[in-house]
Design an enzyme around this catalytic site. Sequence first.
Site, short mmCIF file in Angstrom:
data_model
loop_
_atom_site.label_atom_id
_atom_site.label_comp_id
_atom_site.label_asym_id
_atom_site.label_seq_id
_atom_site.Cartn_x
_atom_site.Cartn_y
_atom_site.Cartn_z
N SER A 191 1.26 -1.39 0.12
CA SER A 191 -0.03 0.74 -0.06
C SER A 191 1.16 1.39 -0.12
CB SER A 191 -0.96 0.33 0.93
OG SER A 191 -1.30 1.57 1.79
N TYR A 231 -2.99 -0.29 10.20
CA TYR A 231 -2.68 -1.54 9.16
C TYR A 231 -1.68 -0.75 8.42
CZ TYR A 231 -4.36 -1.01 4.36
OH TYR A 231 -4.55 -1.41 2.77
C1 BGC Z 1 -6.55 1.23 1.76
C2 BGC Z 1 -7.48 1.89 1.26
C3 BGC Z 1 -6.42 3.87 1.06
C4 BGC Z 1 -5.80 3.26 0.70
C5 BGC Z 1 -5.55 5.44 0.34
C6 BGC Z 1 -4.86 1.41 1.34
O1 BGC Z 1 -4.34 0.55 1.86
O2 BGC Z 1 -6.26 -0.10 2.00
O3 BGC Z 1 -8.25 2.48 2.01
O4 BGC Z 1 -8.26 4.13 0.66
O5 BGC Z 1 -4.44 3.28 0.88
O6 BGC Z 1 -4.76 6.14 1.27
#
Ligand code: BGC
Length: 268
Positions: free
Chosen positions: A153, A166
């Site tokens: 991410s 996260y």
């Molecule tokens: C998350 C999303 C978010 C994106 C950008 C991703 O890794 O799961 O919820 O919109 O990152 O912030």
Amino acid sequence: MAYEPLKGQKALVTGASSGIGAGVARALGTAGAAVVVNYGTNAQAAGQVMDEIKGTGAQAMAVGADVSKEDEVRAMFQEVCSAWGTIDILVNNAGLQRDAPFTEMTLEQWNGVLSVNLSGMFLCAREAAREMIRRGIRPEISRAAGKIICISSVHEVIPWAGHVNYAASKGGVKLLMQSLAQELAPHRIRVNSIAPGAIQTPINRAAWETPEALAKLLKLIPYGRIGVPEDIGRAAVWLASDDSDYVHGQTLFVDGGMTLYPEFARGG
Ligand code: BGC
């Protein structure tokens, strides 16, 4: 003739019943791979993705396994290898969010995210690497003995208040991927990550489902549009194919420029 750079290869995509995983599974199928559509709980949705892939003429099967459970991961790889002989491509995609302000975050929310997003990648990559090392290179199939792609991410580099579990899991994915790439290179197993930005999927529905939310989100995306799962699917096909054979230990950001600190376009 269709461009099928993954012809003859077997791919497993975790968390492929929806969102980015489903998009990647479809794209790999279109590129000629046989695709295992792994799902955690939603067998019906996984069955649909499987049927769509089969509808395009590619081989597909759906296999349920909670990637955070060692016995289930082992059983999944055994099932796949006995059905299809081996595995050439692993896309470590399964991931979830359990958001909370830090002082209210429960240990369950912390562990739930870390166990799927990080431990799940460890367990699946370990099984895949064991099989890829056992089998070695087949030059007629690919120049590499295998390819492991982690779906990380932008939050492997962008800190994220309210989402500490996260962001910590994705920060972990960054060094899991790099260390794994270093260790598996002598076996000719390529390991890379894709770091998506905001992709329109169920995980971030609140960020795009109203016009107000979408307008706020677009301020964070210089390219001016929200991403779609196909954007990630195309990147995954390239990273899984010999077209990227010399790319190893890298994170490919597919984020419309989200990591360019867009606030600085107007200030600083
Ligand atoms: C998350 C999303 C978010 C994106 C950008 C991703 O890794 O799961 O919820 O919109 O990152 O912030």
